[in-house]
Design an enzyme around this catalytic site. Structure first.
Site, mmCIF file in Angstrom:
data_model
loop_
_atom_site.group_PDB
_atom_site.id
_atom_site.type_symbol
_atom_site.label_atom_id
_atom_site.label_comp_id
_atom_site.label_asym_id
_atom_site.label_seq_id
_atom_site.Cartn_x
_atom_site.Cartn_y
_atom_site.Cartn_z
ATOM 1 N N PRO A 2 12.209 -5.611 -22.274
ATOM 2 C CA PRO A 2 12.417 -6.961 -22.998
ATOM 3 C C PRO A 2 14.046 -6.867 -23.317
ATOM 4 C CG PRO A 2 10.797 -5.957 -24.300
ATOM 5 C CD PRO A 2 11.304 -4.980 -23.123
ATOM 6 N N GLU A 3 14.550 -8.104 -23.028
ATOM 7 C CA GLU A 3 16.061 -7.958 -23.070
ATOM 8 C C GLU A 3 16.428 -9.226 -23.978
ATOM 9 O OE1 GLU A 3 18.473 -8.255 -19.393
ATOM 10 O OE2 GLU A 3 16.784 -6.851 -18.309
ATOM 11 N N ARG A 112 4.684 2.584 -23.630
ATOM 12 C CA ARG A 112 5.480 3.698 -23.460
ATOM 13 C C ARG A 112 6.075 4.426 -24.769
ATOM 14 N NH1 ARG A 112 8.310 3.523 -18.582
ATOM 15 N NH2 ARG A 112 9.322 5.451 -19.251
ATOM 16 N N ARG A 155 38.978 -1.124 -19.270
ATOM 17 C CA ARG A 155 37.656 -0.487 -19.031
ATOM 18 C C ARG A 155 37.309 -0.037 -17.442
ATOM 19 N NH1 ARG A 155 34.262 0.260 -23.325
ATOM 20 N NH2 ARG A 155 34.795 -1.349 -25.093
#
Ligand SMILES: [Zn+2]
Length: 275
Positions: A2-3, A112, A155
């Site tokens: 799930p995001e 899980r 970055r």
């Protein structure tokens, strides 16, 4: 996994049904599902408390309690929060169960076991919970191209890896990172700090669009994601590159490829997303 869109879908559903409900009692069947405090204290401290509001921060659902505390849920890889009526068949992998004052129950079902529950009464002092350390919220008005550019500046990490870093932008996982980069026509291995102003602008729009589109479809169900009633999302039908390797790109007809980047399967079109 799930995001943001899957958590947002859950939060919107729960917002219609949970505020005002009191949690009578809780059963924890797998102690490590409790991220904070320990399982025993969690169960005794949550007893008889009432949910005031339901919010989201990144991939965390935050249940603000009437007395000021917060119950937070992170769904991990396979966690679903299910609202069930008494007598409804048991779900397969229930790790924790909340008995609500209207007789219904909320189950955390998680095969899980990477999901986590947190109960914090004083976010500033008691414990610094993970949702207070997240980056910009991509659905907030503060998520502008300039904000994103500032967070990516300097970055060296690959842009795909940077997008998965929750301290930079909150809520994006593997599916939406791949989809957003395809839409923005940016190669996932580009060094994050080297994106041009124009590319960052395209990426910001792409992120917002893929997330909003997925929320409209009630999330993406790839393997196990379900909403609070146990139903699947519909966004898997909209995916452009995720898990489409070997198939033709919808834009150029070339073959969608899969590479492993930062230990995550990464899907992109070499024709549309040049390095
Ligand atoms: Zn293409």
């Amino acid at each position: 996994m799930p995001e943001l869109p899957e958590v947002e879908t859950m939060v919107r559903d729960l917002r219609l049904r949970l505020p005002g409900r009191r949690i009578r009692s809780t059963e924890v069947y797998w102690d490590r599902i409790i991220g904070y405090p320990d399982a025993e204290s969690f169960a005794s401290r949550i007893r008889n408390r009432r949910v005031a509001t339901v919010d989201r921060r990144g991939k965390f659902a935050l249940f603000r309690l009437e007395d000021g505390g917060v119950l937070a849920v992170h769904r991990g890889m396979t966690g679903s929060l299910l609202l069930r009526l008494p007598g409804e068949p048991e779900d397969r992998f229930v790790r924790a169960r909340f008995h609500l004052d209207d007789g219904s129950e909320m189950r955390l079902d998680d095969s899980r076991k990477f999901g986590r529950l947190f109960l914090v009464d004083d976010e500033a002092n008691e414990y610094r919970p993970p949702w207070t350390r997240l980056g910009v919220e991509p659905l907030d008005s503060s998520f502008t191209a300039a904000t994103l550019a500032g967070r990516l500046a300097g970055r060296r990490a690959a842009i795909k890896t940077a997008l998965l870093n929750q301290a930079i932008v909150a809520g994006i996982g593997n599916i939406y990172a791949d989809e957003a980069l395809f839409r923005a026509r940016i190669h996932p291995e580009r060094s994050a700090g080297t994106l041009s102003k124009r590319e960052v602008g395209r990426l910001r729009t792409a992120i917002t669009d893929v997330l909003m589109g997925a929320i409209e479809q009630r999330g993406t169900t790839f393997s196990t994601y379900r909403d609070v009633d146990g139903a699947s999302g519909g966004n898997q039908r909209q995916l452009q590159v995720f898990h489409r390797h070997g198939q033709p790109c919808f834009r150029c007809g070339g073959e969608v490829k899969r590479i492993v980047l930062g230990a995550r399967g990464t899907h992109f079109c070499p024709g549309c997303q040049r390095l």
